[in-house]
Design a protein around this motif. Structure first.
Motif, PDB file in Angstrom:
ATOM      1  N   GLY A   1      29.879  21.383  45.230  1.00 17.96           N
ATOM      2  CA  GLY A   1      30.659  21.157  43.707  1.00 17.96           C
ATOM      3  C   GLY A   1      31.373  19.948  43.899  1.00 17.96           C
ATOM      4  O   GLY A   1      31.896  19.454  44.863  1.00 17.96           O
ATOM      5  N   ILE A   2      31.829  19.462  42.653  1.00 13.86           N
ATOM      6  CA  ILE A   2      32.583  18.366  42.344  1.00 13.86           C
ATOM      7  C   ILE A   2      33.665  18.586  41.375  1.00 13.86           C
ATOM      8  O   ILE A   2      33.563  19.371  40.525  1.00 13.86           O
ATOM      9  CB  ILE A   2      32.178  16.843  42.184  1.00 13.86           C
ATOM     10  N   MET A   3      34.865  18.062  41.363  1.00 10.94           N
ATOM     11  CA  MET A   3      35.755  18.117  40.275  1.00 10.94           C
ATOM     12  C   MET A   3      35.834  16.691  39.469  1.00 10.94           C
ATOM     13  O   MET A   3      35.249  15.763  40.250  1.00 10.94           O
ATOM     14  CB  MET A   3      37.244  18.602  41.029  1.00 10.94           C
ATOM     15  N   HIS A   4      36.698  16.427  38.372  1.00  9.73           N
ATOM     16  CA  HIS A   4      36.623  15.387  37.762  1.00  9.73           C
ATOM     17  C   HIS A   4      37.796  14.980  37.499  1.00  9.73           C
ATOM     18  O   HIS A   4      38.904  15.908  37.528  1.00  9.73           O
ATOM     19  CB  HIS A   4      35.672  15.498  36.631  1.00  9.73           C
ATOM     20  N   GLU A   5      38.354  13.878  36.998  1.00 11.60           N
ATOM     21  CA  GLU A   5      39.739  13.474  36.810  1.00 11.60           C
ATOM     22  C   GLU A   5      39.976  14.170  35.291  1.00 11.60           C
ATOM     23  O   GLU A   5      39.164  14.537  34.623  1.00 11.60           O
ATOM     24  CB  GLU A   5      39.875  11.829  36.321  1.00 11.60           C
ATOM     25  N   ALA A   6      41.304  14.736  35.037  1.00 15.36           N
ATOM     26  CA  ALA A   6      41.595  15.441  34.167  1.00 15.36           C
ATOM     27  C   ALA A   6      41.472  14.643  32.695  1.00 15.36           C
ATOM     28  O   ALA A   6      41.805  13.477  32.502  1.00 15.36           O
ATOM     29  CB  ALA A   6      42.994  15.875  34.092  1.00 15.36           C
ATOM     30  N   ALA A   7      40.791  15.141  31.915  1.00 13.58           N
ATOM     31  CA  ALA A   7      40.552  14.747  30.363  1.00 13.58           C
ATOM     32  C   ALA A   7      40.344  15.519  29.485  1.00 13.58           C
ATOM     33  O   ALA A   7      39.625  16.939  29.790  1.00 13.58           O
ATOM     34  CB  ALA A   7      39.207  13.655  30.514  1.00 13.58           C
ATOM     35  N   SER A   8      40.910  15.732  28.309  1.00 13.16           N
ATOM     36  CA  SER A   8      40.733  16.616  27.343  1.00 13.16           C
ATOM     37  C   SER A   8      39.300  16.545  26.864  1.00 13.16           C
ATOM     38  O   SER A   8      38.555  15.548  26.955  1.00 13.16           O
ATOM     39  CB  SER A   8      41.586  16.193  26.063  1.00 13.16           C
ATOM     40  N   VAL A   9      38.760  17.366  25.853  1.00 12.47           N
ATOM     41  CA  VAL A   9      37.498  17.534  25.304  1.00 12.47           C
ATOM     42  C   VAL A   9      37.542  16.344  24.708  1.00 12.47           C
ATOM     43  O   VAL A   9      36.200  15.606  24.613  1.00 12.47           O
ATOM     44  CB  VAL A   9      37.431  18.731  24.576  1.00 12.47           C
TER      45      VAL A   9
ATOM     46  N   ALA B   1      43.387  23.176  30.364  1.00  6.30           N
ATOM     47  CA  ALA B   1      43.654  21.811  29.634  1.00  6.30           C
ATOM     48  C   ALA B   1      43.042  20.759  30.653  1.00  6.30           C
ATOM     49  O   ALA B   1      43.631  20.768  31.941  1.00  6.30           O
ATOM     50  CB  ALA B   1      44.617  21.426  28.915  1.00  6.30           C
ATOM     51  N   GLY B   2      42.153  19.965  30.364  1.00  2.00           N
ATOM     52  CA  GLY B   2      41.753  19.015  31.116  1.00  2.00           C
ATOM     53  C   GLY B   2      40.666  19.088  32.104  1.00  2.00           C
ATOM     54  O   GLY B   2      40.035  18.146  32.788  1.00  2.00           O
ATOM     55  N   ILE B   3      40.185  20.281  32.439  1.00  6.50           N
ATOM     56  CA  ILE B   3      39.003  20.558  33.282  1.00  6.50           C
ATOM     57  C   ILE B   3      37.828  21.044  32.690  1.00  6.50           C
ATOM     58  O   ILE B   3      37.231  21.715  33.112  1.00  6.50           O
ATOM     59  CB  ILE B   3      39.390  21.102  34.619  1.00  6.50           C
ATOM     60  N   VAL B   4      37.584  20.544  31.618  1.00 11.14           N
ATOM     61  CA  VAL B   4      36.407  21.476  30.477  1.00 11.14           C
ATOM     62  C   VAL B   4      35.164  21.183  31.056  1.00 11.14           C
ATOM     63  O   VAL B   4      34.273  22.182  31.062  1.00 11.14           O
ATOM     64  CB  VAL B   4      36.603  20.909  29.252  1.00 11.14           C
ATOM     65  N   CYS B   5      34.877  20.059  31.723  1.00  6.76           N
ATOM     66  CA  CYS B   5      33.390  19.861  32.340  1.00  6.76           C
ATOM     67  C   CYS B   5      33.257  20.942  33.314  1.00  6.76           C
ATOM     68  O   CYS B   5      32.199  21.436  33.386  1.00  6.76           O
ATOM     69  CB  CYS B   5      33.060  18.376  32.587  1.00  6.76           C
ATOM     70  N   TYR B   6      34.102  20.767  34.179  1.00 10.27           N
ATOM     71  CA  TYR B   6      34.134  21.810  35.283  1.00 10.27           C
ATOM     72  C   TYR B   6      34.069  23.130  34.911  1.00 10.27           C
ATOM     73  O   TYR B   6      33.260  23.966  35.485  1.00 10.27           O
ATOM     74  CB  TYR B   6      35.500  21.524  36.317  1.00 10.27           C
ATOM     75  N   ALA B   7      35.132  23.598  34.104  1.00  5.26           N
ATOM     76  CA  ALA B   7      35.094  24.942  33.607  1.00  5.26           C
ATOM     77  C   ALA B   7      33.824  25.378  32.777  1.00  5.26           C
ATOM     78  O   ALA B   7      33.100  26.640  33.151  1.00  5.26           O
ATOM     79  CB  ALA B   7      36.192  25.294  32.505  1.00  5.26           C
ATOM     80  N   ILE B   8      32.990  24.507  32.102  1.00  3.83           N
ATOM     81  CA  ILE B   8      31.846  24.992  31.469  1.00  3.83           C
ATOM     82  C   ILE B   8      30.775  25.240  32.413  1.00  3.83           C
ATOM     83  O   ILE B   8      29.762  25.869  32.207  1.00  3.83           O
ATOM     84  CB  ILE B   8      31.488  24.239  30.018  1.00  3.83           C
ATOM     85  N   ALA B   9      30.615  24.197  33.392  1.00  4.04           N
ATOM     86  CA  ALA B   9      29.616  24.210  34.470  1.00  4.04           C
ATOM     87  C   ALA B   9      29.585  25.576  35.197  1.00  4.04           C
ATOM     88  O   ALA B   9      28.819  26.227  35.411  1.00  4.04           O
ATOM     89  CB  ALA B   9      29.817  22.863  35.481  1.00  4.04           C
ATOM     90  N   LYS B  10      30.933  25.894  35.632  1.00  2.00           N
ATOM     91  CA  LYS B  10      31.070  27.106  36.333  1.00  2.00           C
ATOM     92  C   LYS B  10      30.934  28.396  35.575  1.00  2.00           C
ATOM     93  O   LYS B  10      30.309  29.601  36.010  1.00  2.00           O
ATOM     94  CB  LYS B  10      32.478  27.205  36.814  1.00  2.00           C
ATOM     95  N   ALA B  11      31.279  28.340  34.230  1.00  4.69           N
ATOM     96  CA  ALA B  11      30.720  29.466  33.307  1.00  4.69           C
ATOM     97  C   ALA B  11      29.399  29.748  33.327  1.00  4.69           C
ATOM     98  O   ALA B  11      28.853  30.748  33.013  1.00  4.69           O
ATOM     99  CB  ALA B  11      31.592  29.430  31.988  1.00  4.69           C
ATOM    100  N   GLY B  12      28.649  28.504  33.199  1.00  2.00           N
ATOM    101  CA  GLY B  12      27.275  28.578  33.202  1.00  2.00           C
ATOM    102  C   GLY B  12      26.604  29.255  34.462  1.00  2.00           C
ATOM    103  O   GLY B  12      25.851  29.994  34.734  1.00  2.00           O
ATOM    104  N   VAL B  13      27.259  28.962  35.750  1.00  2.00           N
ATOM    105  CA  VAL B  13      27.022  29.317  37.081  1.00  2.00           C
ATOM    106  C   VAL B  13      27.097  30.874  36.855  1.00  2.00           C
ATOM    107  O   VAL B  13      25.896  31.760  37.467  1.00  2.00           O
ATOM    108  CB  VAL B  13      27.769  28.708  38.054  1.00  2.00           C
ATOM    109  N   ALA B  14      28.203  31.395  36.279  1.00  2.00           N
ATOM    110  CA  ALA B  14      28.261  32.964  36.276  1.00  2.00           C
ATOM    111  C   ALA B  14      27.086  33.598  35.439  1.00  2.00           C
ATOM    112  O   ALA B  14      26.424  34.570  35.857  1.00  2.00           O
ATOM    113  CB  ALA B  14      29.515  33.051  35.556  1.00  2.00           C
ATOM    114  N   GLN B  15      26.748  32.930  34.392  1.00  2.00           N
ATOM    115  CA  GLN B  15      25.919  33.448  33.439  1.00  2.00           C
ATOM    116  C   GLN B  15      24.369  33.555  34.173  1.00  2.00           C
ATOM    117  O   GLN B  15      23.494  34.126  33.930  1.00  2.00           O
ATOM    118  CB  GLN B  15      25.766  32.861  32.080  1.00  2.00           C
ATOM    119  N   LEU B  16      24.124  32.172  34.788  1.00  2.00           N
ATOM    120  CA  LEU B  16      22.760  31.935  35.462  1.00  2.00           C
ATOM    121  C   LEU B  16      22.680  33.066  36.566  1.00  2.00           C
ATOM    122  O   LEU B  16      21.642  33.649  36.809  1.00  2.00           O
ATOM    123  CB  LEU B  16      22.895  30.523  36.328  1.00  2.00           C
ATOM    124  N   THR B  17      23.940  33.250  37.302  1.00  2.00           N
ATOM    125  CA  THR B  17      24.009  34.420  38.362  1.00  2.00           C
ATOM    126  C   THR B  17      23.566  35.844  37.877  1.00  2.00           C
ATOM    127  O   THR B  17      22.727  36.370  38.453  1.00  2.00           O
ATOM    128  CB  THR B  17      25.425  34.532  39.006  1.00  2.00           C
TER     129      THR B  17
END
Ligand SMILES: NC(=O)c1ccc[n+]([C@@H]2O[C@H](COP(=O)([O-])OP(=O)(O)OC[C@H]3O[C@@H](n4cnc5c(N)ncnc54)[C@H](O)[C@@H]3O)[C@@H](O)[C@H]2O)c1
Length: 264
Positions: free
Chosen positions: A97-105, A156-172
């Motif tokens: 996995g990767i993280m990204h620089e903090a940015a708002s939506v 705040a700031g890690i939306v791309c990471y959070a939505i990807a991980k939420a997708g992983v939970a639902q995929l699981t």
């Protein structure tokens, strides 16, 4: 520490993505110590080879492989190689996995969104897909996906990471339902904060200032009911539990080694 038989992986074959560093490296090491032959895969091929060499020097069977999990054909080929060279596939640990620089939506650029979803969500999807095809025919197996505490605590700031991980939970959960009748279990781990190279870069930038990291670690420990940050081995132990027969009645679950930070 000797393992009760249910936690043992003797004769099993595991593929670990992201095995070159941090949580993936600790997991590859622990699965091997528990008896598995391990394929250590990482986009950083040198770190994958180093992980395999370290495990091999301890007497276990390990292969190193360069792999970009966002390339579905490459993931298929890696799993096929594991089956060809080691005979079967019992554990697929999708940890890269990767993280990204903090940015708002509002301020997130499309390239960052695409990159994070490609690695953190599609990469896990491809790993699940490749493993599912082998394990459903084999009639057994355990898939363990790496989610994150970010699925429970909007930050705040890690939306791309959070939505990807939420997708992983639902995929699981979806895959768990699909494969339950084939003797294959699918679970995820949602760790709290663990000071790995990924988190250190996020907090303090590449080659970050040790004092900044120390102060951040102390603050994160204070925010955690158990009073400390996680170690990679804390998360590896959760993966081993899910990989092994000790968790034979668990599927579709999200296990949260997080020191008590969230209790959903
Ligand atoms: N460290 C934490 O606090 C924390 C918390 C929750 C979840 N996680 C998750 O745990 C997993 C491991 O993270 P970590 O903290 O050990 O980070 P890390 O940076 O130490 O390790 C991640 C590894 O993944 C590899 N990788 C990155 N992109 C890849 C790709 N496209 N294909 C294959 N390998 C790739 C990297 O080269 C690296 O070796 C990640 O999925 C992360 O989101 C970490």
């Amino acid at each position: 520490m000797t393992l009760p038989e249910a936690f043992g992986l003797d004769g099993r074959v595991a593929v670990v993505t992201g095995a070159g560093s941090g949580i993936g490296r600790a997991t590859a090491r622990l699965l091997a110590q528990s008896g598995a032959a391990v394929v250590c895969a990482d986009v950083d091929g040198a770190s994958a080879e180093a992980a395999a060499a370290e495990i091999g020097s301890g007497g276990a069977t390990a292969l190193g492989a360069e792999l970009d999990v966002s390339d579905g054909a490459a993931v298929d080929a890696l799993v096929a190689r594991a089956v060809e060279e080691l005979g079967r596939l019992d554990v697929m640990a999708n940890i890269a996995g990767i993280m990204h620089e903090a940015a708002s939506v509002a301020d997130t650029d499309e390239a960052t969104l695409d990159r994070v979803l490609a690695v953190n969500l599609k990469g896990v999807f491809f790993g699940c897909q490749a493993a599912a095809r082998v394990m459903r025919d084999q009639g057994s197996g355990s898939i363990v996906n790496m989610a994150s505490g970010a699925i429970d605590v909007p930050t705040a700031g890690i939306v791309c990471y959070a939505i990807a991980k939420a997708g992983v939970a639902q995929l699981t959960k979806t895959l768990a339902v699909e494969l339950a009748g084939n003797g294959v279990r699918v679970n995820a781990v949602a760790p709290g904060l663990v000071m790995t190279p990924m988190l250190a870069r996020f907090i303090a930038g590449p080659g970050g200032d040790p004092a900044t990291l120390q102060a951040a670690s102390e603050q994160m420990a204070r925010m955690t009911p158990l009073g400390r940050m996680g170690e990679p081995e804390d998360i590896a132990h959760a993966v081993l539990y899910l990989a092994s027969d000790a968790s034979s009645f668990l599927t579709g679950q999200i296990v949260r080694p997080n020191g008590g930070v969230s209790m959903p």
